[in-house]
Design a protein around this motif. Sequence first.
Motif, mmCIF file in Angstrom:
data_model
loop_
_atom_site.group_PDB
_atom_site.id
_atom_site.type_symbol
_atom_site.label_atom_id
_atom_site.label_comp_id
_atom_site.label_asym_id
_atom_site.label_seq_id
_atom_site.Cartn_x
_atom_site.Cartn_y
_atom_site.Cartn_z
ATOM 1 N N TYR A 37 0.835 -1.205 0.000
ATOM 2 C CA TYR A 37 0.000 0.000 0.000
ATOM 3 C C TYR A 37 0.865 1.249 0.000
ATOM 4 C CZ TYR A 37 -2.991 3.856 1.218
ATOM 5 O OH TYR A 37 -3.638 5.060 1.180
ATOM 6 N N THR A 38 0.493 2.216 -0.823
ATOM 7 C CA THR A 38 1.010 3.569 -0.789
ATOM 8 C C THR A 38 -0.082 4.480 -1.308
ATOM 9 O OG1 THR A 38 2.769 5.065 -1.505
ATOM 10 C CG2 THR A 38 2.046 3.425 -3.101
ATOM 11 N N ARG A 39 -0.037 5.744 -0.911
ATOM 12 C CA ARG A 39 -1.061 6.691 -1.363
ATOM 13 C C ARG A 39 -0.913 7.021 -2.840
ATOM 14 N NH1 ARG A 39 -0.437 11.416 2.945
ATOM 15 N NH2 ARG A 39 1.738 10.983 2.383
ATOM 16 N N ALA A 41 -1.165 6.105 -6.256
ATOM 17 C CA ALA A 41 -1.846 5.019 -6.957
ATOM 18 C C ALA A 41 -1.025 4.477 -8.122
ATOM 19 C CB ALA A 41 -3.207 5.499 -7.463
ATOM 20 N N GLU A 42 -0.338 5.351 -8.829
ATOM 21 C CA GLU A 42 0.473 4.914 -9.976
ATOM 22 C C GLU A 42 1.639 4.041 -9.510
ATOM 23 O OE1 GLU A 42 3.160 6.954 -13.544
ATOM 24 O OE2 GLU A 42 1.611 8.129 -12.507
ATOM 25 N N LEU A 44 1.792 2.374 -6.700
ATOM 26 C CA LEU A 44 1.228 1.140 -6.145
ATOM 27 C C LEU A 44 0.940 0.130 -7.248
ATOM 28 C CD1 LEU A 44 0.064 -0.505 -3.798
ATOM 29 C CD2 LEU A 44 -2.085 0.753 -4.088
ATOM 30 N N ALA A 45 0.315 0.587 -8.319
ATOM 31 C CA ALA A 45 -0.017 -0.311 -9.423
ATOM 32 C C ALA A 45 1.243 -0.876 -10.072
ATOM 33 C CB ALA A 45 -0.861 0.434 -10.460
ATOM 34 N N ALA A 55 -2.446 -5.433 -4.066
ATOM 35 C CA ALA A 55 -2.442 -4.019 -3.679
ATOM 36 C C ALA A 55 -3.632 -3.767 -2.767
ATOM 37 C CB ALA A 55 -2.523 -3.132 -4.917
ATOM 38 N N TYR A 56 -3.367 -3.249 -1.581
ATOM 39 C CA TYR A 56 -4.444 -2.820 -0.685
ATOM 40 C C TYR A 56 -4.892 -1.421 -1.096
ATOM 41 C CZ TYR A 56 -3.356 -6.622 2.603
ATOM 42 O OH TYR A 56 -3.152 -7.850 3.199
ATOM 43 N N ASP A 57 -6.157 -1.104 -0.863
ATOM 44 C CA ASP A 57 -6.648 0.225 -1.230
ATOM 45 C C ASP A 57 -6.612 1.204 -0.069
ATOM 46 O OD1 ASP A 57 -8.768 -0.604 0.349
ATOM 47 O OD2 ASP A 57 -10.200 -0.756 -1.291
ATOM 48 N N SER A 58 -6.207 0.734 1.123
ATOM 49 C CA SER A 58 -6.111 1.619 2.283
ATOM 50 C C SER A 58 -5.363 0.911 3.405
ATOM 51 C CB SER A 58 -7.503 2.020 2.781
ATOM 52 O OG SER A 58 -8.176 0.883 3.305
ATOM 53 N N ALA A 61 -7.720 -1.392 5.220
ATOM 54 C CA ALA A 61 -7.880 -2.720 4.630
ATOM 55 C C ALA A 61 -6.834 -3.683 5.179
ATOM 56 C CB ALA A 61 -7.781 -2.631 3.106
#
Length: 343
Positions: A37-39, A41-42, A44-45, A55-58, A61
């Motif tokens: 997880y990281t804030r 998004a790019e 993280l993906a 990948a966690y969304d928060s 989670a």
Amino acid sequence: MAAEVICVAVIGLGMAAKPHLAALRQLEGPIRVGGLYTRNAERLAAQAEATGWAAYDSVQAICDDPAVDGAILITPPNAREDLVAQLARAGKHILMEKPLERDLPRAERLVARCEAAGVTLGVVLQHRFRAGSMALADLIASGKLGPIRAVRLALPWWRAQTYYDAPGRGTYAQDGGGVLLTQAVHVLDLMLSLTGPVTEVQALTATTALHQMEAEDFATAGMIFANGAVGSMVATTAAFPGSPESLALDADHGAAVLTAGELVVHWRDGTRDTVGELSATGGGSDPMDFPCDWHRDLICDFADALRNDRPPRITGRAALEAHKLIAAIELSACEGRKIKVQP
């Protein structure tokens, strides 16, 4: 006792995550990565695709995932407090990148919070896991080296201005300081683990004209140790092109010199022993130019600590000792006088 396979989540995927991710790939089996997880998004993906990990969304989670035993926290220091509180409330153990926080009071609160929640807190101070460091610790513990009388620490590293041009880098708001808390904390922690505590310091810190930054890129101090030894330290990121850090201990039966990962002991009888080898340590233009071996062994120790319900080798409380010394160095430099280190 935790499960045989320890499941961890990784929070934070910036520059410092590189050795962690490489180490975790080597440890797949006894350690499972539940996800990242990281804030960003790019980022993280991209990392999820590169590693094949979820990948966690928060962070919530991660807290809600019953399979996760703990989290490896690799965020900047100013992003720690809320994350630690959230993870601790969820009963998730934490392995955190150094430093604990931006200053000593915040670091102490963070450690106390984890202790109150009953979660294990480990800290990534991987220099203790080098072969030379461990061999020197054994020599001191056995008494073969004899009492330590003098200590000489040097960290002549280099960081280009582009390093400090990154938003927040070398600021008090994000990092809590400069070379002391971001780079020298590693070798100061190693020193204290070998010598025992420092009781007094007389210091000077400065920002050289080689860098445009808020915090210090140069620090030096004289030290008096609880065991009666005296010592000196100098740490800088203005020493182009950068050289390996060194820690020298002068004792009754010989002199031990750790240079990066290599230990050389010069015995008083004229013999010489060498353990480990010189290796890149991130002291030059590439801050991440070092192997992941020490991270791998540290992560493995943390997982084993969870598995066997024991403290990791470097606990949050142990990491506070370097914070106390750095706080005393900074205060001494600010007030221009000798300062006692908080016991």
